[in-house]
Design a protein around this motif. Sequence first.
Motif, PDB file in Angstrom:
ATOM      1  N   ILE A 215       6.043  -9.816  -0.522  1.00 16.69           N
ATOM      2  CA  ILE A 215       7.371  -9.879   0.109  1.00 16.69           C
ATOM      3  C   ILE A 215       7.317 -10.717   1.380  1.00 16.69           C
ATOM      4  O   ILE A 215       8.194 -11.559   1.644  1.00 16.69           O
ATOM      5  N   GLN A 216       6.251 -10.497   2.200  1.00 12.56           N
ATOM      6  CA  GLN A 216       6.133 -11.301   3.417  1.00 12.56           C
ATOM      7  C   GLN A 216       5.927 -12.779   3.109  1.00 12.56           C
ATOM      8  O   GLN A 216       6.486 -13.653   3.775  1.00 12.56           O
ATOM      9  N   SER A 217       5.103 -13.009   2.062  1.00 16.18           N
ATOM     10  CA  SER A 217       4.894 -14.415   1.682  1.00 16.18           C
ATOM     11  C   SER A 217       6.178 -15.035   1.140  1.00 16.18           C
ATOM     12  O   SER A 217       6.466 -16.207   1.379  1.00 16.18           O
ATOM     13  N   ALA A 218       6.918 -14.175   0.379  1.00 13.69           N
ATOM     14  CA  ALA A 218       8.194 -14.687  -0.138  1.00 13.69           C
ATOM     15  C   ALA A 218       9.178 -14.956   0.989  1.00 13.69           C
ATOM     16  O   ALA A 218       9.994 -15.873   0.921  1.00 13.69           O
ATOM     17  N   LYS A 219       9.101 -14.089   2.049  1.00 16.11           N
ATOM     18  CA  LYS A 219      10.009 -14.280   3.182  1.00 16.11           C
ATOM     19  C   LYS A 219       9.559 -15.418   4.086  1.00 16.11           C
ATOM     20  O   LYS A 219      10.359 -16.227   4.537  1.00 16.11           O
ATOM     21  N   GLY A 220       8.277 -15.457   4.380  1.00 14.21           N
ATOM     22  CA  GLY A 220       7.821 -16.418   5.381  1.00 14.21           C
ATOM     23  C   GLY A 220       7.100 -17.620   4.843  1.00 14.21           C
ATOM     24  O   GLY A 220       6.916 -18.595   5.561  1.00 14.21           O
ATOM     25  N   SER A 221       6.636 -17.532   3.609  1.00 17.02           N
ATOM     26  CA  SER A 221       5.852 -18.639   3.063  1.00 17.02           C
ATOM     27  C   SER A 221       6.761 -19.821   2.747  1.00 17.02           C
ATOM     28  O   SER A 221       7.949 -19.660   2.512  1.00 17.02           O
ATOM     29  N   PRO A 222       6.222 -21.008   2.699  1.00 16.42           N
ATOM     30  CA  PRO A 222       7.020 -22.192   2.323  1.00 16.42           C
ATOM     31  C   PRO A 222       7.564 -22.097   0.904  1.00 16.42           C
ATOM     32  O   PRO A 222       8.624 -22.619   0.612  1.00 16.42           O
ATOM     33  N   ALA A 223       6.784 -21.411   0.019  1.00 14.45           N
ATOM     34  CA  ALA A 223       7.285 -21.265  -1.365  1.00 14.45           C
ATOM     35  C   ALA A 223       8.568 -20.457  -1.395  1.00 14.45           C
ATOM     36  O   ALA A 223       9.544 -20.811  -2.062  1.00 14.45           O
ATOM     37  N   GLY A 224       8.550 -19.328  -0.629  1.00 12.63           N
ATOM     38  CA  GLY A 224       9.780 -18.528  -0.554  1.00 12.63           C
ATOM     39  C   GLY A 224      10.899 -19.299   0.098  1.00 12.63           C
ATOM     40  O   GLY A 224      12.045 -19.276  -0.366  1.00 12.63           O
ATOM     41  N   ASP A 225      10.508 -19.966   1.191  1.00  6.73           N
ATOM     42  CA  ASP A 225      11.539 -20.795   1.828  1.00  6.73           C
ATOM     43  C   ASP A 225      12.023 -21.883   0.894  1.00  6.73           C
ATOM     44  O   ASP A 225      13.224 -22.190   0.853  1.00  6.73           O
ATOM     45  N   SER A 226      11.091 -22.456   0.142  1.00  5.67           N
ATOM     46  CA  SER A 226      11.498 -23.494  -0.797  1.00  5.67           C
ATOM     47  C   SER A 226      12.381 -22.901  -1.901  1.00  5.67           C
ATOM     48  O   SER A 226      13.359 -23.531  -2.323  1.00  5.67           O
ATOM     49  N   TRP A 227      11.983 -21.676  -2.352  1.00  2.75           N
ATOM     50  CA  TRP A 227      12.829 -21.063  -3.395  1.00  2.75           C
ATOM     51  C   TRP A 227      14.225 -20.762  -2.860  1.00  2.75           C
ATOM     52  O   TRP A 227      15.227 -21.062  -3.496  1.00  2.75           O
ATOM     53  N   ARG A 228      14.226 -20.177  -1.645  1.00  2.00           N
ATOM     54  CA  ARG A 228      15.533 -19.897  -1.045  1.00  2.00           C
ATOM     55  C   ARG A 228      16.271 -21.195  -0.726  1.00  2.00           C
ATOM     56  O   ARG A 228      17.484 -21.312  -0.962  1.00  2.00           O
ATOM     57  N   GLY A 229      15.542 -22.170  -0.210  1.00  5.38           N
ATOM     58  CA  GLY A 229      16.184 -23.449   0.072  1.00  5.38           C
ATOM     59  C   GLY A 229      16.680 -24.126  -1.194  1.00  5.38           C
ATOM     60  O   GLY A 229      17.760 -24.721  -1.213  1.00  5.38           O
ATOM     61  N   LYS A 230      15.860 -23.974  -2.257  1.00  4.54           N
ATOM     62  CA  LYS A 230      16.285 -24.549  -3.537  1.00  4.54           C
ATOM     63  C   LYS A 230      17.551 -23.872  -4.042  1.00  4.54           C
ATOM     64  O   LYS A 230      18.494 -24.530  -4.509  1.00  4.54           O
ATOM     65  N   TYR A 231      17.551 -22.532  -3.898  1.00  3.78           N
ATOM     66  CA  TYR A 231      18.748 -21.801  -4.323  1.00  3.78           C
ATOM     67  C   TYR A 231      19.966 -22.190  -3.486  1.00  3.78           C
ATOM     68  O   TYR A 231      21.059 -22.465  -4.016  1.00  3.78           O
ATOM     69  N   GLU A 232      19.737 -22.255  -2.153  1.00  2.00           N
ATOM     70  CA  GLU A 232      20.843 -22.663  -1.280  1.00  2.00           C
ATOM     71  C   GLU A 232      21.252 -24.115  -1.536  1.00  2.00           C
ATOM     72  O   GLU A 232      22.435 -24.453  -1.492  1.00  2.00           O
ATOM     73  N   GLU A 233      20.240 -24.963  -1.841  1.00  4.10           N
ATOM     74  CA  GLU A 233      20.552 -26.354  -2.145  1.00  4.10           C
ATOM     75  C   GLU A 233      21.372 -26.465  -3.428  1.00  4.10           C
ATOM     76  O   GLU A 233      22.326 -27.247  -3.513  1.00  4.10           O
ATOM     77  N   GLU A 234      20.976 -25.638  -4.445  1.00  2.37           N
ATOM     78  CA  GLU A 234      21.751 -25.637  -5.684  1.00  2.37           C
ATOM     79  C   GLU A 234      23.175 -25.147  -5.425  1.00  2.37           C
ATOM     80  O   GLU A 234      24.153 -25.707  -5.952  1.00  2.37           O
ATOM     81  N   LEU A 235      23.284 -24.060  -4.608  1.00  4.65           N
ATOM     82  CA  LEU A 235      24.623 -23.574  -4.268  1.00  4.65           C
ATOM     83  C   LEU A 235      25.418 -24.633  -3.515  1.00  4.65           C
ATOM     84  O   LEU A 235      26.617 -24.846  -3.786  1.00  4.65           O
ATOM     85  N   ARG A 236      24.725 -25.328  -2.590  1.00  2.42           N
ATOM     86  CA  ARG A 236      25.414 -26.371  -1.839  1.00  2.42           C
ATOM     87  C   ARG A 236      25.847 -27.520  -2.756  1.00  2.42           C
ATOM     88  O   ARG A 236      26.960 -28.042  -2.657  1.00  2.42           O
ATOM     89  N   ALA A 237      24.932 -27.878  -3.694  1.00  2.13           N
ATOM     90  CA  ALA A 237      25.280 -28.948  -4.636  1.00  2.13           C
ATOM     91  C   ALA A 237      26.441 -28.543  -5.531  1.00  2.13           C
ATOM     92  O   ALA A 237      27.352 -29.336  -5.815  1.00  2.13           O
ATOM     93  N   LEU A 238      26.408 -27.272  -5.954  1.00  2.00           N
ATOM     94  CA  LEU A 238      27.517 -26.798  -6.797  1.00  2.00           C
ATOM     95  C   LEU A 238      28.822 -26.737  -6.007  1.00  2.00           C
ATOM     96  O   LEU A 238      29.894 -27.057  -6.537  1.00  2.00           O
ATOM     97  N   ARG A 239      28.715 -26.321  -4.732  1.00  4.03           N
ATOM     98  CA  ARG A 239      29.924 -26.318  -3.906  1.00  4.03           C
ATOM     99  C   ARG A 239      30.446 -27.743  -3.698  1.00  4.03           C
ATOM    100  O   ARG A 239      31.668 -27.983  -3.759  1.00  4.03           O
ATOM    101  N   ASP A 240      29.503 -28.689  -3.441  1.00  3.85           N
ATOM    102  CA  ASP A 240      29.926 -30.089  -3.304  1.00  3.85           C
ATOM    103  C   ASP A 240      30.560 -30.606  -4.593  1.00  3.85           C
ATOM    104  O   ASP A 240      31.570 -31.324  -4.567  1.00  3.85           O
TER     105      ASP A 240
END
Length: 314
Positions: free
Chosen positions: A34-59
């Motif tokens: 959980i900490q790695s998912a929260k603080g690790s770059p992979a988690g950030d990348s997953w969250r960023g990827k999800y947010e990026e997909e949401l942003r792309a879909l919103r765009d």
Amino acid sequence: EESLQMWDLNKRLEAYLARVKFLEEENEVLRAEIQSAKGSPAGDSWRGKYEEELRALRDALDHAFREKCTAELARDNLYEEVQQVKSRCQKEQAAREEAKKQLSLSRKELEEERRAQIWLKERAVQLEKEVEALLEVHEEEKAGLDQEIASYSQSLESFRCAPVAFQPVEVEDYSKRLSEIWKGAVETYKTEVSQLEGSLCQAKENLWKAVEDNHQSQLQLQHLEKDLAGLKARKEMLEESLAQQWQEQRGEAEKFQLAMEALEQEQQSLRVQIARVLEDRQQLMHLKMSLSLEVATYRTLLEAESTRLQMPAG
């Protein structure tokens, strides 16, 4: 018996301790994940990827909305242009009806001019016949007068008198009167002939004007028919383009709707997974607390048992 109970308790304690250790290790692994998912770059990348997909879909949704607004604006412009074409077609139709009315009036005037020309021709023929009849009567009267004058002159020569002294006054007056009547008839005939010629020229001019107006009306009618055909073709082309744009817009809207539904389903599934992970974590925490309480209880029992066993020895 007590040693057997202690041995059983020790076995149970060993099993509980092993399970507690395993659960603690698993809890640590899960906490680390959980900490790695929260603080690790992979988690950030997953969250960023999800947010990026949401942003792309919103765009994409905003772009689709802008395209929809643009298509609606184009549709409104096309509708206004179609209305303008319809109004122009109505104006052209009214002008065409007016040209038809003018053409019918010109035809009526042409028929009237033709009838007037025919009447004038018949009147001219009739007048010519009347003039010929008057000329024949005049010639007959003149011949009769010449015969009378000749017979009268023969009778005068028989008397061998002076011609001046025995000239008849009535014969001279009658000849003067006949010449005046003849001059008046000739002048009247000339006046009527000139009037008839003027009327004939006017009729020919009116006929030529009517023919020219008819030709101009036919040319204008042909030009209006060509404009009407062009406007009809343009109207059909605009209607086809509008229908095609409507279909494309409907297809894109359906695609975006399906994409939004898929994203909502994915978001719902992610929420369910997150809730499940949180629930598993809460259950692990409760299990850890219960195991901690059991370990503390067993430690207390063991300490009490050890103090009880050490008291007799002391």
